[in-house]
Design an enzyme around this catalytic site. Structure first.
Site, PDB file in Angstrom:
ATOM      1  CE  LYS A  22     -33.812 -57.676  12.917  1.00 44.99           C
ATOM      2  NZ  LYS A  22     -34.391 -56.652  13.367  1.00 44.99           N
ATOM      3  CG  ASN A  23     -31.678 -54.305  12.481  1.00 48.34           C
ATOM      4  OD1 ASN A  23     -33.115 -54.529  12.151  1.00 48.34           O
ATOM      5  ND2 ASN A  23     -31.225 -54.204  13.362  1.00 48.34           N
ATOM      6  NE  ARG A  93     -42.068 -52.642  21.063  1.00 46.84           N
ATOM      7  CZ  ARG A  93     -43.008 -53.807  21.127  1.00 46.84           C
ATOM      8  NH1 ARG A  93     -42.460 -54.718  20.107  1.00 46.84           N
ATOM      9  NH2 ARG A  93     -43.810 -53.937  21.802  1.00 46.84           N
ATOM     10  CB  CYS A 117     -40.490 -54.451  23.096  1.00 53.06           C
ATOM     11  SG  CYS A 117     -38.784 -54.046  22.701  1.00 53.06           S
ATOM     12  NE  ARG A 122     -36.787 -50.323  20.636  1.00 53.24           N
ATOM     13  CZ  ARG A 122     -36.762 -51.532  19.599  1.00 53.24           C
ATOM     14  NH1 ARG A 122     -36.817 -52.549  20.189  1.00 53.24           N
ATOM     15  NH2 ARG A 122     -36.188 -51.097  18.541  1.00 53.24           N
ATOM     16  CG  ASP A 310     -29.001 -55.179  17.347  1.00 50.66           C
ATOM     17  OD1 ASP A 310     -29.698 -54.672  18.525  1.00 50.66           O
ATOM     18  OD2 ASP A 310     -29.213 -54.507  16.363  1.00 50.66           O
ATOM     19  NE  ARG A 402     -39.363 -59.814  16.041  1.00 49.49           N
ATOM     20  CZ  ARG A 402     -39.563 -58.861  16.620  1.00 49.49           C
ATOM     21  NH1 ARG A 402     -39.803 -59.063  18.034  1.00 49.49           N
ATOM     22  NH2 ARG A 402     -39.741 -57.513  16.059  1.00 49.49           N
TER      23      ARG A 402
HETATM   24  N1  EPU Z   1     -34.270 -43.072  21.818  1.00 44.30           N
HETATM   25  C1  EPU Z   1     -34.953 -42.238  22.207  1.00 44.30           C
HETATM   26  N2  EPU Z   1     -35.953 -41.445  21.681  1.00 44.30           N
HETATM   27  C2  EPU Z   1     -36.442 -41.768  20.337  1.00 44.30           C
HETATM   28  C3  EPU Z   1     -35.620 -43.187  19.624  1.00 44.30           C
HETATM   29  C4  EPU Z   1     -34.754 -43.746  20.581  1.00 44.30           C
HETATM   30  O1  EPU Z   1     -34.785 -41.607  23.424  1.00 44.30           O
HETATM   31  O2  EPU Z   1     -37.176 -41.249  19.763  1.00 44.30           O
HETATM   32  C5  EPU Z   1     -33.403 -43.882  22.724  1.00 44.30           C
HETATM   33  C6  EPU Z   1     -33.819 -45.410  22.795  1.00 44.30           C
HETATM   34  O3  EPU Z   1     -34.630 -45.643  23.733  1.00 44.30           O
HETATM   35  C7  EPU Z   1     -32.557 -46.158  22.909  1.00 44.30           C
HETATM   36  C8  EPU Z   1     -31.511 -45.249  21.991  1.00 44.30           C
HETATM   37  O4  EPU Z   1     -32.202 -43.917  21.854  1.00 44.30           O
HETATM   38  O5  EPU Z   1     -31.993 -45.906  24.202  1.00 44.30           O
HETATM   39  C9  EPU Z   1     -31.334 -45.935  20.632  1.00 44.30           C
HETATM   40  O6  EPU Z   1     -32.470 -46.334  19.930  1.00 44.30           O
HETATM   41  P1  EPU Z   1     -32.816 -46.484  18.581  1.00 44.30           P
HETATM   42  O7  EPU Z   1     -33.713 -45.568  18.061  1.00 44.30           O
HETATM   43  O8  EPU Z   1     -31.312 -46.130  17.703  1.00 44.30           O
HETATM   44  O9  EPU Z   1     -33.122 -47.759  18.190  1.00 44.30           O
HETATM   45  P2  EPU Z   1     -34.109 -48.067  16.907  1.00 44.30           P
HETATM   46  O10 EPU Z   1     -33.932 -47.446  15.957  1.00 44.30           O
HETATM   47  O11 EPU Z   1     -35.400 -48.429  17.401  1.00 44.30           O
HETATM   48  C10 EPU Z   1     -32.519 -49.917  15.810  1.00 44.30           C
HETATM   49  C11 EPU Z   1     -32.580 -51.384  15.506  1.00 44.30           C
HETATM   50  C12 EPU Z   1     -32.386 -52.166  16.918  1.00 44.30           C
HETATM   51  C13 EPU Z   1     -30.916 -51.791  17.349  1.00 44.30           C
HETATM   52  C14 EPU Z   1     -30.915 -50.107  17.671  1.00 44.30           C
HETATM   53  C15 EPU Z   1     -29.796 -49.617  17.965  1.00 44.30           C
HETATM   54  C16 EPU Z   1     -33.744 -51.792  13.639  1.00 44.30           C
HETATM   55  C17 EPU Z   1     -35.152 -52.184  13.110  1.00 44.30           C
HETATM   56  N3  EPU Z   1     -33.839 -51.805  14.832  1.00 44.30           N
HETATM   57  O12 EPU Z   1     -33.809 -49.858  16.648  1.00 44.30           O
HETATM   58  O13 EPU Z   1     -32.237 -53.653  16.225  1.00 44.30           O
HETATM   59  O14 EPU Z   1     -30.781 -52.446  18.579  1.00 44.30           O
HETATM   60  O15 EPU Z   1     -31.336 -49.691  16.393  1.00 44.30           O
HETATM   61  O16 EPU Z   1     -28.602 -50.015  17.287  1.00 44.30           O
HETATM   62  O17 EPU Z   1     -32.949 -51.208  12.877  1.00 44.30           O
HETATM   63  C18 EPU Z   1     -32.411 -55.795  16.655  1.00 44.30           C
HETATM   64  O18 EPU Z   1     -32.140 -56.122  15.482  1.00 44.30           O
HETATM   65  O19 EPU Z   1     -32.426 -57.001  17.426  1.00 44.30           O
HETATM   66  C19 EPU Z   1     -32.882 -54.554  17.132  1.00 44.30           C
HETATM   67  C20 EPU Z   1     -33.232 -54.309  18.365  1.00 44.30           C
END
Ligand code: EPU
Length: 426
Positions: A22-23, A93, A117, A122, A310, A402
């Site tokens: 998915k990701n 998101r 969320c 996020r 995850d 999801r």
């Molecule tokens: N963060 C910041 N600033 C930003 C972006 C992120 O401070 O601009 C922080 C976040 O709050 C968090 C950390 O950095 O503490 C990591 O967040 P990241 O941006 O890596 O998460 P994401 O890209 O929004 C993806 C996956 C998530 C997975 C995370 C971490 C997808 C669609 N989502 O989210 O997957 O948990 O990386 O590996 O790829 C899931 O599949 O259940 C899921 C939540």
């Protein structure tokens, strides 16, 4: 709203094939925006998040369809409405990963700010910082990010993407995609190294991008004038694979898991072996065998190649049955513990202390009605339900849909007794 009624305890055995990731699929679907014409993606799982993302691309002007063989075709010949609407972004998101490619393609975009969320705040500050460093002018208005490129287009730059919680997965995706069409060279330091980002980079290179350092924290991107549509197969879902591994372990069962890249899962396999689960590499995957009892272990979630956030909830369900105390520390999303209170309703003994949970192992879990709060938390409840005595009811199953395609239809042939029922909305 569907609920699961799960009878336990059961023992899983047999073979299961892992779906595409998915990701990896979501950002790769977004990458299709970068090329005029039809791209075809295979291995994209048929999940509600993927369908919502397809709707979003449709609103932007793409034609998105799933062929009879399961391939997803995204025709991005026309992208004439560069607006990521609040109604879709608030549902998912991950929608934010249209921002970078849409900006590179359309030069002016509006994308709703994602809110918080169940797993935390996020923020997207790092996404915006990276895009600004490529020259984008960005401001916020009425809850929307409004971004536009300068007259001469985006310009390559040196960008540091590390934040307080490590790098950012979708932030790296956004900046990398935008940089493929920027002028000159972009260097992203502290880039996310997750296999899903490496897969996106490989797909972009297949489209004609020039990205090196794939899989490392230093990505170098030489901008090109245009990208071509692509045919691409996404990698298997390591989180789904890890969930099946934990399912085999918690039920004391034995699963042969195929379409699974063990090399992407070293931290997970290492932790399973530490607690006494047998994991053996096999062709195209592995065999996993649980045992009567498990040893306790400490788990700290970290960016890849560390233990993935995850899988934190699923492993907590497993450690709840260990012979002794474990500590689970969440370093990516420190509030991602909605499953703790629900597992305690099933007679687990979990105590939250800030970003950590102390898990006192119990001899058995007991069925209870529980509430799913987010995707991975609900997977943990399904695992616990299969191990617990009695009939567990998991409410709000849409969370699990999801990220796992009809999970009951995958687990029931292996010995699970999971019944999906349509419960009236409260
Ligand atoms: N963060 C910041 N600033 C930003 C972006 C992120 O401070 O601009 C922080 C976040 O709050 C968090 C950390 O950095 O503490 C990591 O967040 P990241 O941006 O890596 O998460 P994401 O890209 O929004 C993806 C996956 C998530 C997975 C995370 C971490 C997808 C669609 N989502 O989210 O997957 O948990 O990386 O590996 O790829 C899931 O599949 O259940 C899921 C939540």
């Amino acid at each position: 709203m569907d609920v699961f009624r799960i009878e336990g305890p059961i023992r899983l055995s047999g073979q299961v094939v892992v779906n595409g990731s998915k990701n990896a699929s979501l950002p790769i679907m977004a990458a299709a925006l970068l090329a005029e014409g039809p791209s075809t993606l295979s291995g994209v799982p048929n999940l509600s998040d993927v369908r919502v993302f397809g709707d979003l691309l449709g609103q932007l002007g793409c034609r998105v369809e799933r062929a009879a063989n399961g391939d997803v075709r995204i025709d991005a010949t026309k992208v004439d409405n560069p607006v990521g609407d609040y109604e879709i972004v608030r549902k998912m998101r991950a929608s934010i990963c249209i921002l970078g490619p849409l900006l590179a393609r359309c030069r002016r975009v509006e994308v709703s700010m994602p809110g918080g969320c169940a797993i935390g705040d996020r923020p997207i500050n790092l996404h915006l910082r990276g895009l600004r460093q490529l020259g984008a002018e960005i401001h916020l208005k009425n809850g929307y990010v409004i971004a536009q490129t300068p007259a001469g287009g985006l310009q390559g730059a040196s960008i540091f993407l590390g934040g307080s919680f490590g790098s950012t997965v979708l932030g790296t995706a956004n900046v990398m995609m935008a940089a493929t069409l920027a002028k000159g060279r972009t260097v992203i330091e502290s880039a996310a190294c997750e296999p899903e980002i490496a897969d996106l980079a490989r797909c972009l290179n297949r489209m004609g991008a020039r990205i090196s350092g794939i899989g490392s924290p230093r990505l170098v991107i030489e901008g090109v004038d245009r990208l071509q549509p692509v045919e691409y197969e996404v990698i298997p879902d390591r989180i789904e694979a890890g969930t099946f591994m934990a399912a085999a372990a918690i039920t004391g069962g034995e699963l042969h898991i195929t379409n699974c890249r063990l090399d992407d899962m070293m931290a997970v396999v290492d932790k399973l072996r530490e607690i006494g689960v047998t994991v053996e590499a096999a062709e195209d995957g592995c065999s996993v065998a649980g045992s009567e009892r498990f040893r306790p272990a400490d788990v700290t979630t970290q960016p890849y190649p560390g233990f993935p956030t995850d899988l934190q909830a699923q492993f907590m369900a497993l450690l709840a049955l260990a012979d002794g105390n474990s500590v689970v520390i969440e370093k990516i999303f420190p509030d991602r513990f909605m499953h703790v209170a629900e597992l305690n309703r099933m007679a687990a003994d979990l105590r939250k202390e800030g970003p950590a949970v102390i898990v006192a192992g119990v001899k058995k879990l007991v069925a209870a009605p529980v509430m799913a709060s987010d995707l991975r938390a609900s997977a943990a409840l399904v695992l616990a339900g299969m191990a617990a005595e009695g009939t567990t009811t998991v409410n709000r199953v849409y969370h699990i849909d999801r990220g796992y395609e009809r999970i009951e239809e995958r687990l029931n042939p292996l010995g699970a007794k999971i019944h999906r029922e349509d419960a009236p909305a409260p």
